[in-house]
Design a protein around this motif. Structure first.
Motif, PDB file in Angstrom:
ATOM      1  N   GLN A   1     -23.920 -15.981 -13.907  1.00 18.54           N
ATOM      2  CA  GLN A   1     -24.253 -16.774 -12.722  1.00 18.54           C
ATOM      3  C   GLN A   1     -25.748 -17.041 -12.568  1.00 18.54           C
ATOM      4  N   PHE A   2     -26.584 -16.104 -13.042  1.00 19.10           N
ATOM      5  CA  PHE A   2     -28.029 -16.248 -12.800  1.00 19.10           C
ATOM      6  C   PHE A   2     -28.872 -16.232 -14.068  1.00 19.10           C
ATOM      7  N   GLY A   3     -28.239 -16.033 -15.229  1.00 20.12           N
ATOM      8  CA  GLY A   3     -28.976 -15.995 -16.484  1.00 20.12           C
ATOM      9  C   GLY A   3     -29.485 -14.601 -16.806  1.00 20.12           C
ATOM     10  N   THR A   4     -29.932 -14.425 -18.040  1.00 16.77           N
ATOM     11  CA  THR A   4     -30.437 -13.111 -18.457  1.00 16.77           C
ATOM     12  C   THR A   4     -31.789 -12.804 -17.845  1.00 16.77           C
ATOM     13  N   MET A   5     -32.493 -13.844 -17.391  1.00 14.17           N
ATOM     14  CA  MET A   5     -33.803 -13.660 -16.742  1.00 14.17           C
ATOM     15  C   MET A   5     -33.801 -14.432 -15.419  1.00 14.17           C
ATOM     16  N   PRO A   6     -33.193 -13.876 -14.380  1.00 11.06           N
ATOM     17  CA  PRO A   6     -33.068 -14.599 -13.110  1.00 11.06           C
ATOM     18  C   PRO A   6     -34.398 -15.078 -12.535  1.00 11.06           C
ATOM     19  N   LEU A   7     -35.469 -14.308 -12.735  1.00  6.18           N
ATOM     20  CA  LEU A   7     -36.758 -14.685 -12.152  1.00  6.18           C
ATOM     21  C   LEU A   7     -37.350 -15.917 -12.829  1.00  6.18           C
ATOM     22  N   ALA A   8     -36.825 -16.284 -13.986  1.00  2.44           N
ATOM     23  CA  ALA A   8     -37.284 -17.500 -14.667  1.00  2.44           C
ATOM     24  C   ALA A   8     -36.404 -18.695 -14.334  1.00  2.44           C
ATOM     25  N   ASN A   9     -35.385 -18.475 -13.507  1.00  2.00           N
ATOM     26  CA  ASN A   9     -34.441 -19.530 -13.124  1.00  2.00           C
ATOM     27  C   ASN A   9     -34.998 -20.282 -11.919  1.00  2.00           C
ATOM     28  N   SER A  10     -35.258 -21.570 -12.086  1.00  2.00           N
ATOM     29  CA  SER A  10     -35.875 -22.353 -11.005  1.00  2.00           C
ATOM     30  C   SER A  10     -34.947 -22.515  -9.803  1.00  2.00           C
ATOM     31  N   ASP A  11     -33.647 -22.319 -10.004  1.00  2.00           N
ATOM     32  CA  ASP A  11     -32.694 -22.423  -8.899  1.00  2.00           C
ATOM     33  C   ASP A  11     -32.494 -21.101  -8.170  1.00  2.00           C
ATOM     34  N   TYR A  12     -33.155 -20.055  -8.641  1.00  2.00           N
ATOM     35  CA  TYR A  12     -33.026 -18.748  -8.009  1.00  2.00           C
ATOM     36  C   TYR A  12     -33.954 -18.692  -6.804  1.00  2.00           C
TER      37      TYR A  12
END
Length: 456
Positions: free
Chosen positions: A271-282
């Motif tokens: 749902q959030f990727g392996t690196m959530p902090l790098a996800n611009s939608d987070y």
């Protein structure tokens, strides 16, 4: 901004003209609001992005779309909801007609928080307008961009004598609560909720309090664990956990704990990727104060999943293990992307753990065992909840949403929302062609016999 008392007096005077009472006026207000929301949708979603880091799809799904759905419900059902309803008349009053007449309260105050600033301001406004009231809105100060957009939207849509937005912080709140409203609808924390109720009591003003609490999520050994994990992750980390009905902590049966946590870790990656902090939608935590509070809650704890954060008030989905009922994270509502995990052996133990906290706003149960479902939903006091899912109960216009005990009082959404902002007058229309004498003094024995024959 004009003086608050002047705004209130203006709205009260406008309400007394009867301009808000007709079905046509209510329908016009709802249609105007729907059209303006649609025309300003991009600006609203952008404001939510600036305040909370919400992506456009999340902002629409969890805020804008739900408000539009509430408007659609009211437009479809308004005539039926506002109609006088005939009720049964006792036999002794056979020469009468009894009915219930829905009437608006008058001028209402709607105070909303920052976590879902658009939804939790506009949804109760929809219900208030449908019921025929005027309204003063006081959105949360922390979500300043969304508050500003809502003020513009309301200014472009309504005359101030029908709806007005009052912006500001504690001073504005205090000034508003000193006034005499006909109804107060508050969504927020318990501390301010108690103050609202105290201030309202001075004027005997009725209130609805939509508060919060530590909402438990129980998973037993019969649950569909992969599906449970996916739905728990969605409900817990939506809006970075800044949701009043988010699962606050997880109670999992000991023999399936490790398997469930493995599925939760997988669901977070999907749902959030392996690196959530790098996800611009987070998204991000609303402000530095709440961000530092959350950092304090995870320090010294074992983060089985996540635990990292950055300088932009973003924190990974974090799952804490080795948590006890005495841990700091179990002493307050978390309101962030932190999920503590506790274990239980049998359902009685889980119930005892839940009941150590005040009444929660929501309860979530993942089980295929009917007796476990019945026991938890019957014995535990809570506002509302889901079986084998999370948070979706608040999205229904067919059910009321609200708390009980320390999680709040009153409810709204759909018909329940219309009822909240409506006073139902009970009326008897007595005919004059006959007047039964036995109700009048002096009460002779024959009169008493007749009364007893009818009333028993």
């Amino acid at each position: 901004m004009r003086d608050i008392k002047e705004i209130l007096d203006c709205q009260k005077a406008y309400f007394k003209t009867g301009a808000t009472r007709s079905i046509a006026a209510r329908e016009s207000a709802l249609e105007s609001l729907k059209n303006k929301i649609r025309s300003m949708e991009y600006e609203i979603l952008e404001a939510l992005k600036q305040d909370l880091g919400k992506s456009a799809p999340e902002g629409y799904m969890s805020e804008v779309g739900m408000v539009l759905e509430e408007i659609s419900y009211m437009q479809k059902h308004l005539k039926g909801l506002a109609k006088e309803k005939r009720v049964k008349t006792p036999l002794v009053q056979f020469h009468s007609k009894s009915y219930v007449k829905p009437c608006p309260y008058g001028t209402v105050l709607i105070m909303s928080p920052w976590n879902y600033p658009f939804l939790l301001t506009m949804a109760p406004l929809v219900d208030a307008l449908a019921a025929g009231n005027t309204a003063i809105l006081k959105p949360g100060n922390a979500s300043a961009h969304t508050s500003r957009i809502m003020a513009r939207l309301v200014e472009k849509t309504f005359s101030p004598q029908l709806v007005t937005v009052v912006e500001g912080g504690r001073e504005a709140n205090s000034l508003l609560l000193e006034q005499k409203f006909d109804y107060i609808f508050f969504t927020g924390g318990k501390t301010v909720g108690r103050l609202v109720m105290e201030k309202a009591a001075r004027h005997l003003t009725p209130v609805s309090l939509e508060l919060g609490g530590k909402s438990p999520c129980v998973v037993d050994e019969t649950a569909n664990l992969p599906l449970a994990a996916k739905r728990i992750v969605f409900g817990k980390f939506l809006n970075l956990g800044q949701t009043c009905v988010a699962p606050d902590y997880l109670l999992v049966q000991r023999n399936v704990k490790d398997e469930l946590l493995a599925h939760i870790e997988k669901a977070i990656r999907i749902q959030f990727g392996t690196m959530p902090l790098a996800n611009s939608d987070y998204g991000n935590i609303i402000n530095e104060k709440h961000f530092q509070r959350l950092i304090g809650l995870i320090q010294g704890q074992t983060a089985r999943i996540g635990g990292k954060y950055d300088d932009c008030r973003r924190m990974e989905p974090t799952v804490l293990t080795d948590v006890t009922m005495e841990s700091p994270v179990m002493q307050e509502e978390i309101f962030g992307p932190v999920l503590p995990v506790l274990e239980f052996d049998d359902i009685e133990e889980a119930i005892k753990m839940i009941e150590k906290h005040p009444t929660p706003l929501a309860l979530y149960v993942f089980t295929q065992n009917k007796s476990v479902k019945e026991k938890l939903t019957e014995e535990i006091a809570f506002g509302g909840g889901c079986i084998n899912d999370t948070i979706i109960h608040l999205a229904s216009t067919s059910m009321g949403f609200g708390g009980v005990g320390e999680s709040g009082m009153g409810a709204y959404h759909g018909k329940t929302g219309f009822d909240t902002f409506t006073h139902y007058k009970s009326l008897v229309d007595k005919k004059t062609w006959i007047d039964l004498p036995f109700r009048y003094a002096p009460y002779a024995r024959w009169k008493t016999k007749i009364v007893r024959a009818f009333i028993k």
